[in-house]
Design a protein around this motif. Structure first.
Motif, mmCIF file in Angstrom:
data_model
loop_
_atom_site.group_PDB
_atom_site.id
_atom_site.type_symbol
_atom_site.label_atom_id
_atom_site.label_comp_id
_atom_site.label_asym_id
_atom_site.label_seq_id
_atom_site.Cartn_x
_atom_site.Cartn_y
_atom_site.Cartn_z
ATOM 1 N N GLY A 1 0.784 -1.235 0.000
ATOM 2 C CA GLY A 1 0.000 0.000 0.000
ATOM 3 C C GLY A 1 0.805 1.268 0.000
ATOM 4 O O GLY A 1 0.240 2.361 -0.043
ATOM 5 N N ALA A 2 2.139 1.158 0.043
ATOM 6 C CA ALA A 2 2.970 2.355 0.014
ATOM 7 C C ALA A 2 2.867 3.028 -1.364
ATOM 8 O O ALA A 2 2.758 2.344 -2.380
ATOM 9 C CB ALA A 2 4.429 1.987 0.303
ATOM 10 N N PRO A 3 2.880 4.357 -1.408
ATOM 11 C CA PRO A 3 2.754 5.071 -2.692
ATOM 12 C C PRO A 3 4.051 5.031 -3.497
ATOM 13 O O PRO A 3 4.700 6.050 -3.739
ATOM 14 C CB PRO A 3 2.400 6.499 -2.254
ATOM 15 N N LEU A 4 4.445 3.828 -3.903
ATOM 16 C CA LEU A 4 5.668 3.656 -4.672
ATOM 17 C C LEU A 4 5.332 3.154 -6.077
ATOM 18 O O LEU A 4 4.404 2.344 -6.244
ATOM 19 C CB LEU A 4 6.602 2.660 -3.976
ATOM 20 N N PRO A 5 6.085 3.589 -7.085
ATOM 21 C CA PRO A 5 5.777 3.235 -8.486
ATOM 22 C C PRO A 5 6.281 1.841 -8.856
ATOM 23 O O PRO A 5 7.319 1.693 -9.503
ATOM 24 C CB PRO A 5 6.511 4.325 -9.275
ATOM 25 N N SER A 6 5.554 0.804 -8.448
ATOM 26 C CA SER A 6 6.027 -0.553 -8.719
ATOM 27 C C SER A 6 5.936 -0.923 -10.199
ATOM 28 O O SER A 6 6.841 -1.593 -10.717
ATOM 29 C CB SER A 6 5.232 -1.562 -7.878
ATOM 30 N N THR A 7 4.893 -0.494 -10.896
ATOM 31 C CA THR A 7 4.793 -0.828 -12.324
ATOM 32 C C THR A 7 5.908 -0.189 -13.149
ATOM 33 O O THR A 7 6.527 -0.863 -13.984
ATOM 34 C CB THR A 7 3.415 -0.434 -12.885
ATOM 35 N N PRO A 8 6.238 1.113 -12.942
ATOM 36 C CA PRO A 8 7.382 1.669 -13.659
ATOM 37 C C PRO A 8 8.685 0.940 -13.363
ATOM 38 O O PRO A 8 9.542 0.812 -14.246
ATOM 39 C CB PRO A 8 7.432 3.118 -13.158
ATOM 40 N N VAL A 9 8.846 0.442 -12.133
ATOM 41 C CA VAL A 9 10.052 -0.306 -11.803
ATOM 42 C C VAL A 9 10.100 -1.607 -12.600
ATOM 43 O O VAL A 9 11.163 -2.025 -13.081
ATOM 44 C CB VAL A 9 10.120 -0.592 -10.291
ATOM 45 N N LEU A 10 8.953 -2.241 -12.778
ATOM 46 C CA LEU A 10 8.905 -3.457 -13.589
ATOM 47 C C LEU A 10 9.221 -3.148 -15.053
ATOM 48 O O LEU A 10 9.875 -3.940 -15.736
ATOM 49 C CB LEU A 10 7.538 -4.123 -13.468
ATOM 50 N N LEU A 11 8.755 -2.008 -15.524
ATOM 51 C CA LEU A 11 9.099 -1.593 -16.888
ATOM 52 C C LEU A 11 10.603 -1.395 -17.019
ATOM 53 O O LEU A 11 11.223 -1.801 -18.013
ATOM 54 C CB LEU A 11 8.365 -0.303 -17.249
ATOM 55 N N LEU A 12 11.209 -0.779 -15.994
ATOM 56 C CA LEU A 12 12.663 -0.597 -16.001
ATOM 57 C C LEU A 12 13.390 -1.938 -15.966
ATOM 58 O O LEU A 12 14.468 -2.078 -16.536
ATOM 59 C CB LEU A 12 13.098 0.265 -14.816
ATOM 60 N N ALA A 13 12.777 -2.912 -15.267
ATOM 61 C CA ALA A 13 13.376 -4.249 -15.250
ATOM 62 C C ALA A 13 13.409 -4.828 -16.661
ATOM 63 O O ALA A 13 14.381 -5.481 -17.059
ATOM 64 C CB ALA A 13 12.589 -5.164 -14.321
ATOM 65 N N GLY A 14 12.347 -4.570 -17.423
ATOM 66 C CA GLY A 14 12.326 -5.027 -18.807
ATOM 67 C C GLY A 14 13.380 -4.331 -19.650
ATOM 68 O O GLY A 14 14.021 -4.949 -20.505
ATOM 69 N N VAL A 15 13.571 -3.031 -19.402
ATOM 70 C CA VAL A 15 14.613 -2.286 -20.110
ATOM 71 C C VAL A 15 15.987 -2.840 -19.766
ATOM 72 O O VAL A 15 16.834 -3.066 -20.641
ATOM 73 C CB VAL A 15 14.535 -0.783 -19.755
ATOM 74 N N GLU A 16 16.202 -3.102 -18.486
ATOM 75 C CA GLU A 16 17.488 -3.628 -18.020
ATOM 76 C C GLU A 16 17.757 -5.019 -18.602
ATOM 77 O O GLU A 16 18.912 -5.385 -18.855
ATOM 78 C CB GLU A 16 17.482 -3.692 -16.495
ATOM 79 N N ALA A 17 16.680 -5.774 -18.816
ATOM 80 C CA ALA A 17 16.842 -7.138 -19.348
ATOM 81 C C ALA A 17 17.429 -7.138 -20.749
ATOM 82 O O ALA A 17 17.997 -8.147 -21.188
ATOM 83 C CB ALA A 17 15.490 -7.849 -19.351
ATOM 84 N N GLY A 18 17.298 -5.998 -21.451
ATOM 85 C CA GLY A 18 17.869 -5.929 -22.787
ATOM 86 C C GLY A 18 19.371 -6.044 -22.802
ATOM 87 O O GLY A 18 19.964 -6.479 -23.803
ATOM 88 N N GLY A 19 20.028 -5.677 -21.722
ATOM 89 C CA GLY A 19 21.492 -5.744 -21.679
ATOM 90 C C GLY A 19 22.038 -6.762 -20.706
ATOM 91 O O GLY A 19 23.258 -6.850 -20.521
ATOM 92 N N ARG A 20 21.175 -7.529 -20.033
ATOM 93 C CA ARG A 20 21.628 -8.508 -19.039
ATOM 94 C C ARG A 20 20.919 -9.835 -19.279
ATOM 95 O O ARG A 20 19.709 -9.951 -19.095
ATOM 96 C CB ARG A 20 21.358 -7.998 -17.615
ATOM 97 N N SER A 21 21.652 -10.811 -19.677
ATOM 98 C CA SER A 21 21.090 -12.119 -19.992
ATOM 99 C C SER A 21 20.489 -12.764 -18.738
ATOM 100 O O SER A 21 21.117 -12.807 -17.680
ATOM 101 C CB SER A 21 22.178 -13.026 -20.568
ATOM 102 N N GLY A 22 19.293 -13.256 -18.860
ATOM 103 C CA GLY A 22 18.626 -13.951 -17.759
ATOM 104 C C GLY A 22 17.983 -13.042 -16.737
ATOM 105 O O GLY A 22 17.292 -13.523 -15.825
ATOM 106 N N PHE A 23 18.180 -11.728 -16.856
ATOM 107 C CA PHE A 23 17.658 -10.816 -15.836
ATOM 108 C C PHE A 23 16.135 -10.771 -15.853
ATOM 109 O O PHE A 23 15.496 -10.620 -14.806
ATOM 110 C CB PHE A 23 18.227 -9.407 -16.040
#
Length: 311
Positions: free
Chosen positions: A26-48
């Motif tokens: 319930g904390a007002p933190l942007p969890s969905t944008p963080v997941l989107l960033l995880a997808g961006v990061e996965a482009g340069g890190r195998s298995g991430f």
């Protein structure tokens, strides 16, 4: 923005775990944008991508499990507390109960994609008496669908997201000011709508449990109307004896066909500010019925030690 990107690059999985865990609590933190960033990061890190998916799904499952347990132990008190701090407390419980009534366990699958439903669905499932194994299985499906789709979108559009992040970095403080202004405008509009709804709902006479009981024992015919959303296969627990049920999601004149035409109606719910009961009363008045609202709903009735029947 640079700080978030740097933090994510160094502690990606930890950032994903904490953002999802705290966001689902319930904390007002942007969890969905963080997941989107995880997808961006996965482009340069195998298995991430797979690592982030597992970590995020398990974090959501833990947070949702805590809320489910709280709903099972504390019942509607948890829902009332969560709804009081929401931007739309008057319709919070009703809308989420209605979702369970229409979709059943599928609500848990779509919950994280619907603002407001994500936090309320787990404790509501606990309050409604859903089996623990049943909840955990369907909630796992919903969590996996949400985390997987967000990471996949980030991975698919990583180039575009990188471009947006660079543009925001160049704007610097101006981007924060713009985002803050938009947020404040949204909050102001919602608060204005909340005030309008509150004024509308206060137009009805409210009876306390003792007053309603005295009216029931009087000469006139009195009919209680239960407007709580009913989930097929899940008991409401208890109701005022003889109460009729009225579905706020499907209000039709035909529903009143076998109701005593001259009876005085008293609507009740189990929601903040008696909002659902007042909305039902408004509709019933438009149908030409005499109607009042039970102050405090079914909770006030049972706390007063008055008789209820199991349903």
């Amino acid at each position: 923005m640079d700080l978030l990107t740097e933090l994510f690059a160094r502690h990606g999985l930890l950032t994903v775990a904490l953002a999802v865990l705290l966001g689902q609590i319930g904390a007002p933190l942007p969890s969905t944008p963080v997941l989107l960033l995880a997808g961006v990061e996965a482009g340069g890190r195998s298995g991430f991508a797979w690592q982030a998916f597992v970590v995020a799904t398990l974090s959501a499952q833990v947070a949702n499990g805590l809320w489910f347990w709280a709903g099972r132990r504390l019942g509607r008190r948890v829902l009332a507390t969560l709804c009081r701090i929401s931007i739309s407390p008057d319709s919070c419980v009703r809308q989420n109960e209605a979702s369970f009534a229409r979709r059943g366990v599928l609500t848990l699958v779509i919950a994280k994609f619907v603002p407001g439903l994500s936090i309320l669905a787990p404790p509501l499932a606990g309050t409604l008496g859903m089996r623990t194994g049943h909840f955990m299985a369907w909630n796992l499906v919903g969590s996996a669908l949400w985390t997987g789709s967000a990471i996949a979108v980030g991975r698919l559009f990583h180039t575009q997201i990188d471009a947006v992040l660079q543009a925001l970095s160049q704007l610097g403080g101006a981007a924060l000011v713009l985002a803050g202004a938009l947020l404040l405008a949204y909050l102001a509009w919602r608060l204005w709508r909340r005030a309008q709804v509150s004024r509308e709902l206060k137009r009805f006479d409210r009876l306390g449990p003792a007053e309603a009981l005295a009216l029931l024992d009087g000469q006139g015919e009195v009919l209680f109307v239960d407007v709580r959303a009913h989930t097929p296969g899940v008991s409401l627990g208890s109701r005022i004896p003889g109460a009729r049920h009225l579905d706020l999601g499907a209000l039709r004149q035909e529903a009143l066909a076998d109701w005593p035409p001259g009876a005085e109606l008293i609507t009740y719910c189990a929601c903040p500010n008696d909002a659902s009961a007042a909305r039902a009363a408004l509709w019933l008045r438009q149908q030409g019925r005499r109607v009042r609202v039970l102050r405090g709903g079914i909770d006030a009735w049972t706390q007063a030690g008055l008789h209820v029947e199991t349903v």
